[in-house]
Motif scaffolding. Structure first.
Motif, PDB file in Angstrom:
ATOM      1  N   ASP A  89       0.792  -1.234   0.000  1.00  0.00           N
ATOM      2  CA  ASP A  89       0.000   0.000   0.000  1.00  0.00           C
ATOM      3  C   ASP A  89       0.824   1.284   0.000  1.00  0.00           C
ATOM      4  O   ASP A  89       0.243   2.374   0.078  1.00  0.00           O
ATOM      5  CB  ASP A  89      -1.032   0.033   1.137  1.00  0.00           C
ATOM      6  CG  ASP A  89      -2.129  -1.009   0.943  1.00  0.00           C
ATOM      7  OD1 ASP A  89      -2.434  -1.343  -0.225  1.00  0.00           O
ATOM      8  OD2 ASP A  89      -2.675  -1.483   1.947  1.00  0.00           O
ATOM      9  N   ASP A  90       2.164   1.196  -0.082  1.00  0.00           N
ATOM     10  CA  ASP A  90       2.955   2.416  -0.301  1.00  0.00           C
ATOM     11  C   ASP A  90       2.613   2.954  -1.686  1.00  0.00           C
ATOM     12  O   ASP A  90       2.450   2.182  -2.636  1.00  0.00           O
ATOM     13  CB  ASP A  90       4.457   2.124  -0.242  1.00  0.00           C
ATOM     14  CG  ASP A  90       4.991   2.000   1.173  1.00  0.00           C
ATOM     15  OD1 ASP A  90       4.239   2.290   2.136  1.00  0.00           O
ATOM     16  OD2 ASP A  90       6.165   1.606   1.314  1.00  0.00           O
ATOM     17  N   ASN A  91       2.521   4.269  -1.822  1.00  0.00           N
ATOM     18  CA  ASN A  91       2.229   4.865  -3.127  1.00  0.00           C
ATOM     19  C   ASN A  91       3.447   4.768  -4.036  1.00  0.00           C
ATOM     20  O   ASN A  91       4.571   5.027  -3.607  1.00  0.00           O
ATOM     21  CB  ASN A  91       1.800   6.319  -2.972  1.00  0.00           C
ATOM     22  CG  ASN A  91       0.446   6.443  -2.324  1.00  0.00           C
ATOM     23  OD1 ASN A  91      -0.404   5.576  -2.480  1.00  0.00           O
ATOM     24  ND2 ASN A  91       0.237   7.515  -1.584  1.00  0.00           N
ATOM     25  N   ASP A 143      -3.350   8.845  -6.423  1.00  0.00           N
ATOM     26  CA  ASP A 143      -2.189   8.045  -6.023  1.00  0.00           C
ATOM     27  C   ASP A 143      -2.474   6.577  -6.277  1.00  0.00           C
ATOM     28  O   ASP A 143      -3.561   6.080  -5.978  1.00  0.00           O
ATOM     29  CB  ASP A 143      -1.865   8.255  -4.544  1.00  0.00           C
ATOM     30  CG  ASP A 143      -1.278   9.631  -4.265  1.00  0.00           C
ATOM     31  OD1 ASP A 143      -0.570  10.165  -5.144  1.00  0.00           O
ATOM     32  OD2 ASP A 143      -1.521  10.167  -3.178  1.00  0.00           O
ATOM     33  N   ILE A 144      -1.478   5.864  -6.817  1.00  0.00           N
ATOM     34  CA  ILE A 144      -1.584   4.433  -7.079  1.00  0.00           C
ATOM     35  C   ILE A 144      -0.696   3.704  -6.078  1.00  0.00           C
ATOM     36  O   ILE A 144       0.528   3.880  -6.080  1.00  0.00           O
ATOM     37  CB  ILE A 144      -1.160   4.090  -8.526  1.00  0.00           C
ATOM     38  CG1 ILE A 144      -2.009   4.852  -9.533  1.00  0.00           C
ATOM     39  CG2 ILE A 144      -1.215   2.587  -8.756  1.00  0.00           C
ATOM     40  CD1 ILE A 144      -3.494   4.544  -9.479  1.00  0.00           C
ATOM     41  N   PRO A 145      -1.296   2.868  -5.205  1.00  0.00           N
ATOM     42  CA  PRO A 145      -0.513   2.136  -4.213  1.00  0.00           C
ATOM     43  C   PRO A 145       0.014   0.818  -4.785  1.00  0.00           C
ATOM     44  O   PRO A 145      -0.526   0.282  -5.749  1.00  0.00           O
ATOM     45  CB  PRO A 145      -1.527   1.872  -3.100  1.00  0.00           C
ATOM     46  CG  PRO A 145      -2.835   1.781  -3.815  1.00  0.00           C
ATOM     47  CD  PRO A 145      -2.741   2.727  -4.987  1.00  0.00           C
ATOM     48  N   THR A 185       1.729   9.012  -8.915  1.00  0.00           N
ATOM     49  CA  THR A 185       0.525   9.833  -8.932  1.00  0.00           C
ATOM     50  C   THR A 185       0.102  10.017 -10.371  1.00  0.00           C
ATOM     51  O   THR A 185       0.919  10.400 -11.216  1.00  0.00           O
ATOM     52  CB  THR A 185       0.773  11.202  -8.270  1.00  0.00           C
ATOM     53  OG1 THR A 185       1.258  11.005  -6.943  1.00  0.00           O
ATOM     54  CG2 THR A 185      -0.493  12.040  -8.237  1.00  0.00           C
TER      55      THR A 185
END
Length: 89
Positions: free
Chosen positions: A43-45, A57-59, A48
Motif C-alpha cells: 500500500d505504499d504509493n 495516487d496508485i498504491p 501519482t
C-alpha cells in the motif's frame, strides 16, 4: 525461489466509464514516487496519476524491493500497463 512480481496499472474506477467527468483527457504519470532499489511496504504509493480533472495516487499491492521501473513522468498509461517489478520481501 520465486521470481520478480509484476505490478501493473489497476483497473480504472467504474465511475470513469459511466460519468467520464474525472477522466477527461489522457491519464498520465504526474509524479513517480519510487526508483530501483527502493523498499516498499504493501500500500505504499508508487506514482501519482493526473486525469485532467483529478490527481490519483496508485498504491503498490505487494511488499518488496523495486527491481525495475517501466514508466516515467509524463507517460500516458492504459489499464494493465506494466509499472514496475519487485523482488518479494
Amino acid at each position: 525461489m520465486s521470481g520478480p512480481i509484476e505490478v501493473r496499472m489497476p483497473k480504472y474506477p467504474e465511475c470513469w466509464e459511466s460519468c467520464g467527468n474525472c477522466a477527461q483527457g489522457d491519464v498520465f504519470v504526474l509524479e513517480l514516487l519510487v526508483q530501483a532499489g527502493d523498499t516498499l511496504a504493501r500500500d505504499d504509493n508508487i506514482l501519482t496519476l493526473e486525469t485532467g480533472k483529478v490527481a490519483l495516487d496508485i498504491p503498490c499491492p505487494y511488499a518488496g524491493t523495486v527491481r525495475e521501473v517501466f514508466v516515467c513522468e509524463g507517460d500516458v498509461l492504459a489499464e494493465g500497463a506494466l509499472l514496475l517489478t519487485l523482488d518479494p520481501s
